[in-house]
Design a protein around this motif. Structure first.
Motif, PDB file in Angstrom:
ATOM      1  N   ASN A 190       0.803  -1.219   0.000  1.00 41.15           N
ATOM      2  CA  ASN A 190       0.000   0.000   0.000  1.00 41.15           C
ATOM      3  C   ASN A 190       0.838   1.272   0.000  1.00 41.15           C
ATOM      4  OD1 ASN A 190      -2.837  -0.884  -0.040  1.00 41.15           O
ATOM      5  ND2 ASN A 190      -2.230  -2.035   1.762  1.00 41.15           N
ATOM      6  N   LYS A 237      -5.995  -7.057   2.058  1.00 44.07           N
ATOM      7  CA  LYS A 237      -5.071  -5.939   2.305  1.00 44.07           C
ATOM      8  C   LYS A 237      -4.766  -5.150   1.024  1.00 44.07           C
ATOM      9  CE  LYS A 237      -3.943  -7.283   6.648  1.00 44.07           C
ATOM     10  NZ  LYS A 237      -4.587  -8.562   6.855  1.00 44.07           N
ATOM     11  N   ALA A 238      -4.656  -5.842  -0.098  1.00 41.04           N
ATOM     12  CA  ALA A 238      -4.253  -5.165  -1.342  1.00 41.04           C
ATOM     13  C   ALA A 238      -5.427  -4.797  -2.239  1.00 41.04           C
ATOM     14  CB  ALA A 238      -3.283  -6.060  -2.120  1.00 41.04           C
ATOM     15  N   LYS A 241      -7.005  -1.007  -2.714  1.00 44.81           N
ATOM     16  CA  LYS A 241      -6.176  -0.068  -3.484  1.00 44.81           C
ATOM     17  C   LYS A 241      -6.053  -0.525  -4.943  1.00 44.81           C
ATOM     18  CE  LYS A 241      -2.737   3.231  -2.143  1.00 44.81           C
ATOM     19  NZ  LYS A 241      -1.821   3.671  -1.112  1.00 44.81           N
TER      20      LYS A 241
END
Length: 344
Positions: A190, A237-238, A241
């Motif tokens: 991120n 988590k990814a 974005k």
């Protein structure tokens, strides 16, 4: 792609035994010189034909001309010393002896462009070409020069962008960046990982993809997967974005994994290559098993954005098993395609 549910592979396919040792990663070439050049082209032809016979829609080179999905690209760059090796921990999982970055990295000449032109000359089908992503390249080296993972990643992103533009000019329809490191280094993903990926795709008009998986079916990876618990939520988590990024397609692992299918919702609007084939097992899926994975995915991705795929590359498998899995992928996609067309 105009066809509904176009099938493809995530990357590598097994090499013929006359080119390299079967079912072995990093296998040394059995040929050299001109014979090796011709042998790689013959292997590419064979790999293409196996994909076509199995009914795969978006074809690739099966990575026949490279020993490894990351290092074969790095070998062609300046600033990396393959003699000066250091032991590092790759993806925080296993130790490996890797080359060292000893000076500014740069690309003197195209790496895969001639191979891509050759593949393009062999087929009229859409072709996909895989490149290593900047973060995964950084994670496969010892950096004695930049002393910063982020700085090195930006340099690699520029180099990848040069290569990608020439691959596009050679007739590649989809350029895929392999980023297994995105499943491990969440803060870096991120902070700069997705930004460097955006730099790698800058100015491209062809479609772009990112492939994030849990790795080949090798012991270091399967041991790691056994520690991840009953739910694998790394993609969480990814994905937010990535959903905001300029990448067109996101490729992820689904079949026989503990990835909750609803995580696909986080990349709504993107095309999704859904891994419906387990590459860490010699068991050949039935078409119905593939169809079931695709049906589950369709709860979270529109049909016109679903691309059935394999979980990862199949280099470590036997050709017979890989062939069976490709056929199952096509047959499973055909079942769901028929169901979708009947609903129209």
């Amino acid at each position: 792609m105009t066809r509904l549910l176009p099938t493809s592979t995530a990357g590598s396919l097994p090499k013929p035994s006359w080119l390299a040792e079967p079912e072995v990663l990093w296998s040394p070439w059995k040929l050299e010189g001109e014979a090796l050049v011709a042998g790689k082209q013959d292997a590419l032809r064979v790999s293409l034909q196996e994909q076509q016979h199995a009914g795969i829609d978006i074809v690739s080179d099966g990575e026949q001309s490279r020993q490894h999905f990351v290092t074969t690209f790095i070998e062609h760059l300046n600033g990396v010393d393959f003699e000066k090796r250091e032991t590092v921990k790759i993806r925080d999982r296993y130790e490996a002896s890797v080359p060292s970055v000893v000076g500014p990295v740069s690309r003197q000449k195209p790496v895969f462009v001639e191979d891509a032109k050759f593949l393009r000359s062999q087929t009229d089908q859409p072709i996909k070409w895989a490149l290593p992503g900047p973060m995964t390249m950084v994670d496969t080296l010892f950096d004695g020069h930049y002393k910063s993972r982020e700085k090195l990643a930006w340099e690699f992103a520029k180099i990848l962008n040069e290569e990608a533009k020439e691959l596009e000019a050679a007739g590649v329809d989809i350029i895929q960046f392999d980023e297994p490191a995105f499943n491990v280094f969440f803060d870096e993903v991120n902070e700069w990982g997705i930004a460097t990926l955006e730099r790698a795709i800058e100015g491209l008009k062809c479609e772009t993809a990112i492939h994030i998986c849990y790795g080949y079916g090798i012991k270091a990876n399967t041991d790691w997967k056994n520690t991840l618990g009953s739910e694998w939520r790394q993609y969480e988590k990814a994905f937010p974005k990535l959903q905001q990024s300029n990448i067109d397609i996101v490729s992820l692992e689904c079949h026989n994994s503990h990835v909750p299918m609803e995580l696909i919702e986080l990349i709504r609007g993107k095309k999704v290559m859904v891994g419906a084939i387990d590459v860490a097992s010699n068991t050949i899926e039935t078409p119905e098993e593939v169809a079931e994975t695709l049906r589950k995915a369709l709860q979270f991705v529109d049909a016109d954005k679903l691309y059935p795929c394999t979980n990862c590359g199949m280099a470590p498998l036997s050709r017979e098993v890989a062939r069976g899995k490709l056929q199952a992928l096509s047959a499973g996609a055909a079942i769901v395609r028929k169901e979708l067309e009947a609903q129209r």
